[in-house]
Motif scaffolding. Structure first.
Motif, PDB file in Angstrom:
ATOM      1  N   ILE A 253     -29.267 -26.655  -6.162  1.00 23.59           N
ATOM      2  CA  ILE A 253     -27.946 -26.514  -6.756  1.00 23.59           C
ATOM      3  C   ILE A 253     -27.670 -27.621  -7.773  1.00 23.59           C
ATOM      4  CG2 ILE A 253     -25.488 -26.555  -6.272  1.00 23.59           C
ATOM      5  CD1 ILE A 253     -27.108 -24.142  -5.303  1.00 23.59           C
TER       6      ILE A 253
ATOM      7  N   LEU B 156     -19.588 -21.212 -10.460  1.00 23.96           N
ATOM      8  CA  LEU B 156     -20.627 -21.394  -9.445  1.00 23.96           C
ATOM      9  C   LEU B 156     -20.990 -22.872  -9.324  1.00 23.96           C
ATOM     10  CD1 LEU B 156     -22.786 -19.867  -7.633  1.00 23.96           C
ATOM     11  CD2 LEU B 156     -24.338 -20.241  -9.524  1.00 23.96           C
ATOM     12  N   ALA B 157     -21.313 -23.485 -10.475  1.00 23.47           N
ATOM     13  CA  ALA B 157     -21.746 -24.888 -10.440  1.00 23.47           C
ATOM     14  C   ALA B 157     -20.641 -25.767  -9.868  1.00 23.47           C
ATOM     15  CB  ALA B 157     -22.132 -25.336 -11.842  1.00 23.47           C
TER      16      ALA B 157
ATOM     17  N   PHE C 293     -20.077 -25.321  -6.123  1.00 29.79           N
ATOM     18  CA  PHE C 293     -21.115 -25.975  -5.339  1.00 29.79           C
ATOM     19  C   PHE C 293     -20.846 -27.472  -5.236  1.00 29.79           C
ATOM     20  CE2 PHE C 293     -24.071 -22.293  -5.564  1.00 29.79           C
ATOM     21  CZ  PHE C 293     -24.412 -22.288  -4.232  1.00 29.79           C
ATOM     22  N   PHE C 294     -20.395 -28.061  -6.351  1.00 28.12           N
ATOM     23  CA  PHE C 294     -20.040 -29.483  -6.292  1.00 28.12           C
ATOM     24  C   PHE C 294     -18.958 -29.720  -5.250  1.00 28.12           C
ATOM     25  CE2 PHE C 294     -21.288 -30.418 -10.912  1.00 28.12           C
ATOM     26  CZ  PHE C 294     -22.591 -30.447 -10.516  1.00 28.12           C
TER      27      PHE C 294
ATOM     28  N   VAL D 114     -20.974 -18.470 -14.009  1.00 26.74           N
ATOM     29  CA  VAL D 114     -21.883 -19.583 -13.728  1.00 26.74           C
ATOM     30  C   VAL D 114     -21.166 -20.930 -13.700  1.00 26.74           C
ATOM     31  CG1 VAL D 114     -22.645 -19.934 -16.093  1.00 26.74           C
ATOM     32  CG2 VAL D 114     -24.143 -20.534 -14.215  1.00 26.74           C
ATOM     33  N   ASN D 115     -20.141 -21.093 -14.539  1.00 31.33           N
ATOM     34  CA  ASN D 115     -19.425 -22.370 -14.514  1.00 31.33           C
ATOM     35  C   ASN D 115     -18.691 -22.570 -13.199  1.00 31.33           C
ATOM     36  OD1 ASN D 115     -20.121 -23.457 -16.987  1.00 31.33           O
ATOM     37  ND2 ASN D 115     -18.676 -22.110 -18.043  1.00 31.33           N
TER      38      ASN D 115
ATOM     39  N   LEU E 162     -20.744 -34.268 -12.704  1.00 31.92           N
ATOM     40  CA  LEU E 162     -22.022 -34.082 -12.015  1.00 31.92           C
ATOM     41  C   LEU E 162     -22.558 -35.416 -11.516  1.00 31.92           C
ATOM     42  CD1 LEU E 162     -24.679 -32.360 -11.357  1.00 31.92           C
ATOM     43  CD2 LEU E 162     -25.511 -33.243 -13.503  1.00 31.92           C
TER      44      LEU E 162
ATOM     45  N   LEU F 136     -26.501 -17.601  -5.133  1.00 36.01           N
ATOM     46  CA  LEU F 136     -26.280 -17.882  -6.554  1.00 36.01           C
ATOM     47  C   LEU F 136     -25.513 -16.760  -7.242  1.00 36.01           C
ATOM     48  CD1 LEU F 136     -29.555 -19.608  -7.728  1.00 36.01           C
ATOM     49  CD2 LEU F 136     -27.483 -20.585  -6.794  1.00 36.01           C
TER      50      LEU F 136
ATOM     51  N   GLN G  43     -18.011 -32.587 -17.842  1.00 33.87           N
ATOM     52  CA  GLN G  43     -18.816 -31.927 -16.808  1.00 33.87           C
ATOM     53  C   GLN G  43     -19.977 -32.796 -16.371  1.00 33.87           C
ATOM     54  OE1 GLN G  43     -19.735 -28.234 -15.819  1.00 33.87           O
ATOM     55  NE2 GLN G  43     -17.595 -28.457 -15.290  1.00 33.87           N
TER      56      GLN G  43
ATOM     57  N   ILE H 290     -25.233 -28.215 -17.640  1.00 30.29           N
ATOM     58  CA  ILE H 290     -24.606 -29.286 -18.401  1.00 30.29           C
ATOM     59  C   ILE H 290     -25.432 -29.655 -19.627  1.00 30.29           C
ATOM     60  CG2 ILE H 290     -24.048 -31.732 -18.284  1.00 30.29           C
ATOM     61  CD1 ILE H 290     -23.193 -31.101 -15.350  1.00 30.29           C
TER      62      ILE H 290
END
Ligand code: ADP
Ligand code: MG
Lengths: 234, 328, 285
Positions: free
Chosen positions: B119, C219-220, C223-224, C216-217, C265, C37, C261, B127
């Motif tokens: 992930i 999703l990421a 998950f964070f 997808v954004n 991350l 996913l 972003q 990014i």
């Protein structure tokens, strides 16, 4: 003092509300063999974890060669010279027996025994090319002992090395250990009384996290109280 | 074990032989097509080196490919920098390795493995692509950078000029062959065996004295460095760099190449990359939005029908055949 | 002062959405150990449901009601067709759900055509909040999200089904031992998470650019949320959402969104390094 390898003093550990170990003392001298016995849940595995430094005791102290190993990463503990056989057989199933032993040797600071000798020691000479995952249960246990030997330990800790073995295999394992006695110190945790009888060494009996008795095995075996909590069940 | 090594070397030698005789039969355009596919093959091998040996899936590997590509482009497009090609390649490799080292350090030493790792690397890929789009003063934004010169350098009296089709084909083939061979030697030797042990049971490996996080980190960094090299080679051959070189789609395509070719074989992923790209070109010329749809289906099919890749069909047939013979 | 309040409300909008999207992931990723996913596509499907209902003349509210249903239907099919066969194969789950994600995206594109889809909010205009004026719809969004979260908390803590879920989470074998059908519980929980994500998609539709690839954004970021917040508690979900959503909103003012972003991350990675079990569960290790 000079020949003391491992010294645990007044060790206690709590898991939440459970006092898993309490006021335990253990001294292991260089090249000495000793056993820890006790019924299931007595805290034997937990005590081993404390002895190796993988668990930090909530009270008391453990010193290996005068150093505190608690909280070190696992591989650093191994490099101090502490080898360990886990309770659940944990070999590398996707590697051959030979590669398992090689991986063990490579991890050691200064391996001495060649792989061939290790194979013979643990009676797996004819299974070198077999995938470890395909070995019989007892053979896996032996392979694990072989892997622990490969790192040329000062101290070998064995957690239930004969679990799931046939009586013959159990005796063979005891003989294996007796042969190694005198090369380094061994602490064996066991459940199987025949095995401990065969080793006939200093024995610590645990019950509910406490020391119930300790002394030479023939004294322990004749002890009424030990019979009641433990031996009486067999 | 020995037989498996022999088979691998045999297939490797066959591939090298095919690569050598191919220019005698193919025209310039066909050479460049195979050359570019080989670069992606190198990229696939780099992912396989990590995924195949550690069992940990990196879902943003194109980030390293893209980082390598952009660094190469920026270095060679800057007239003030001498020895652009060589410095560019070195910078590309180092840049990808550096990013992998930072991310890998935090993850591996933080105990992050498995799905968590997947992930986080996925997010890293997203990014990187976004950064390539929005940092347009440096990266050229959506349209990327064009006019990247072909590789040209002098090394020990040897003048290498890759502006022609044949030299560039030979150069790329040689690099791919050498890298794949080197990775194979690493992964069948001591390093790879210990990695397999770590994959099997990390705690056990650590209890035997192996520094598992460090080993995973080094493997990851090496894998990223090779992905960066592939990216650098690609942008010089293509002459341009664009954000989708670090994008999620490429990250997932490379997974398909590895999975179809056979995870852990290093050679399979290279072949997978070549064949699937041929298929992709054919299908996309038909209808461009059909490819992602098909790609999605391939993912599902791999999982349910061919978990060990295309090469496993051969192994299965052989098993079937052997089983019959034994039964008789 | 009004700048502060506006930033706060913007952050709250994002945090609300992240909580709703993250809830499903906390269930599947955190508790069932399934890396799905295709979770972002539940959001996409929810947004497209609103668009579709509006495009055939229905109201926004009708569309918003359809959004969780659409999410649930897709989630249910996904669980039955793919996920339940792969519980013991984590990497295969990653690959297969990614495949499904691509198929869904491309399917939506083939069905509805290229380009962003317009969705109109039910209320235009702003509300005067003394300190600042703020778009009325965003306030509604925050309200609905909070109510939904409250509903989920009540569902898990007060109903028999919630008890089943908690038991399965605590100890799967034991749950099977006392006669809970764990497969069914997983399937329902998964579908439920998909429905909530669909609702989130419906809610953001008027604010976001509705595209097949929009998932997808989310999703990421979701998950964070789960990784940072840790799994197993609503508190972790809230903490993770506040961390990711808050940081993103604050940074968005200062720097470009993609740099923001990247920083989120990095912050998430560092947070995980320092507290491997999540911000909220840090003490239990
Ligand atoms: N990490 C832990 N957290 C909580 N309780 C534990 C933990 N490890 C062991 N225990 C408890 O400590 C007691 C001793 O366990 P263990 O050492 O495994 O016993 P033995 O090896 O003698 O069978 C058991 O009651 C067990 O449930
Ligand atoms: Mg035990």
């Amino acid at each position: 003092m000079s020949d003391i390898l491992l010294q645990a003093e007044n060790v206690g550990i709590r898991f939440g509300g459970l006092q898993a170990l309490e006021a335990l003392n253990l001294t292991v001298r260089d090249k000495e063999l000793c056993c820890i016995i006790g019924p299931n849940g007595a805290g034997k595995s937990t005590f081993l974890n404390v002895l190796t430094g993988t668990l930090r005791p909530t009270s008391g102290s453990v010193r290996f060669l005068g150093h505190d190993s608690a909280g070190l990463p696992l591989h650093r503990i191994a490099r101090l010279g502490i080898a360990r056989k886990f309770q659940i057989p944990s070999v590398f199933p996707n590697l051959s027996v030979e590669d398992n032993l090689k991986v063990a040797r490579w991890g050691a600071p200064s391996p001495v025994r060649p792989v061939g000798e290790l194979l013979e020691l643990v009676a797996l000479g004819n299974r070198a090319a077999t995938l470890a995952g395909e070995l019989a249960h007892g053979q896996k246990q032996w392979l694990e002992i072989g892997m622990a030997l490969a790192i040329e330990p000062r101290l070998l800790l064995l957690d239930e090395p004969t679990a799931g073995m046939t009586p013959q295999e159990t005796l063979a394992t005891a003989q294996m250990l007796l042969r190694l006695k005198g090369e380094f110190s061994i602490v064996a945790v066991e459940h199987d009384i025949r095995f401990v009888r065969a080793l006939n060494c200093e024995t610590l009996v645990l019950h509910q996290g406490r020391r119930l008795r300790s002394g030479p095995f023939h004294d322990i075996e004749s002890d009424e109280m030990v019979r009641d909590v433990y031996l009486g069940r067999r | 074990m020995i037989a498996r090594d022999r088979n691998w070397l045999l297939i490797f030698a066959t591939c090298v032989a095919l690569a050598i005789i191919y220019p005698f039969f193919a025209g310039g355009y066909q050479l460049t097509v195979i050359r570019d596919a080989l670069i992606f093959g190198l990229f696939a091998a780099s992912l396989d080196f990590f995924w195949g040996r550690t069992g940990i899936l990196c879902f943003g590997h194109a980030a390293f490919f893209g980082i390598g590509g952009y660094i190469m482009a920026l270095v060679t497009l800057n007239d003030a920098i001498p020895f652009g090609s060589l410095l560019g390649i070195m910078g590309a490799v180092a840049g990808a390795a550096f990013v992998a080292a930072i991310i890998g350090y935090f993850l591996f030493f933080g105990g992050i493995r498995g799905s968590y790792f997947t992930i986080v690397t996925l997010a890293m890929g997203v990014i990187c692509q976004q950064a390539a789009v929005s940092w347009s003063s440096v990266t050229g934004g959506d349209s990327g950078l064009i006019g990247i010169p072909p590789i040209e350098f002098d090394l020990g009296g040897l003048h290498v000029d890759l502006s022609q089709d044949l030299p560039s084909y030979i150069f790329v083939s040689a690099i791919v062959a050498m890298t794949v061979l080197a990775l194979w030697l690493i992964s069948r030797g001591r390093w790879g065996t210990v990695l397999t042990a770590i994959q099997d049971n990390e705690i056990r490996a650590a209890a035997l004295g192996h520094n598992a996080p460090l080993r995973l980190l080094v493997t990851f960094v090496l894998s990223a460095a090779i992905a960066g090299l592939a990216g650098a080679l690609y942008v010089c051959m293509a002459g341009l760099v664009a954000p989708d070189l670090s994008g999620l789609l490429l990250s997932t395509e490379v997974i398909v190449w590895v999975a179809v070719g056979g995870r852990g074989t290093l050679l399979g992923p290279v072949l997978g990359a070549i064949f699937i790209q041929r298929a992709q070109q054919t299908i996309s010329s038909f209808n461009p939005s059909l490819w992602p749809l098909l790609l999605g289906c391939v993912f599902v099919i791999i999982v349910f029908v061919l978990p060990d890749g295309i090469l496993s069909i051969y192994a299965r047939l052989k098993g079937l055949f052997k089983g019959r013979r034994r039964a008789q | 002062m009004d700048f502060l309040i506006t930033t706060l409300l913007n952050a709250l909008t994002l945090i609300s959405i992240l909580m709703l999207v993250g809830l499903g992931l906390a269930i599947s990723f955190g508790l069932m150990n399934v890396t799905n996913l295709a979770h972002g596509e539940f959001v996409t499907v929810g947004a497209f449901a609103v668009y579709f209902v509006q495009s055939i003349g229905g109201s926004f509210w009708l569309g918003l009601a359809a959004a969780p249903i659409a999410g649930a239907v897709v989630g249910c099919i996904l669980e039955f067709a793919i996920i339940r066969h792969l519980y013991s194969r984590p990497v295969s789950t990653v690959l297969a759900t990614w495949g499904v994600s691509l198929i869904l995206q491309q399917g939506l594109e083939l069905t509805f055509g290229l380009g962003a889809k317009p969705v109109t909010p039910p209320i235009e205009g702003t509300l005067d909040l003394v300190f600042t004026v703020y778009p009325a719809y965003r306030l509604i969004l925050i309200g609905i999200a909070m109510l939904t979260l409250l509903g989920v908390i009540l569902l898990i803590s007060r109903t028999p089904f919630g008890l089943d879920i908690r038991t399965v989470i605590q100890n799967r074998e034991m749950a099977e031992g006392v006669g809970i059908n764990t497969r069914r519980t997983y399937a329902i929980a998964f579908t439920f998470g998909a429905a909530i994500a669909g609702l989130a998609g419906g809610l953001v539709a008027p604010l976001a650019i509705v595209l097949p690839q929009m998932g997808v954004n989310y999703l990421a970021n979701a998950f964070f949320v789960v990784i940072v917040g840790g799994v197993g508690s609503i508190g972790g979900l809230v903490a993770g959402s506040v961390f990711v959503g808050g940081l993103t909103s604050i940074l968005n003012y200062q720097i470009s969104p993609s740099l923001a972003q990247a920083i989120v991350l990095l912050a998430a990675i560092v947070a995980v390094r320092l507290r491997p079990n999540g911000l909220f569960n840090g003490a239990s290790r």
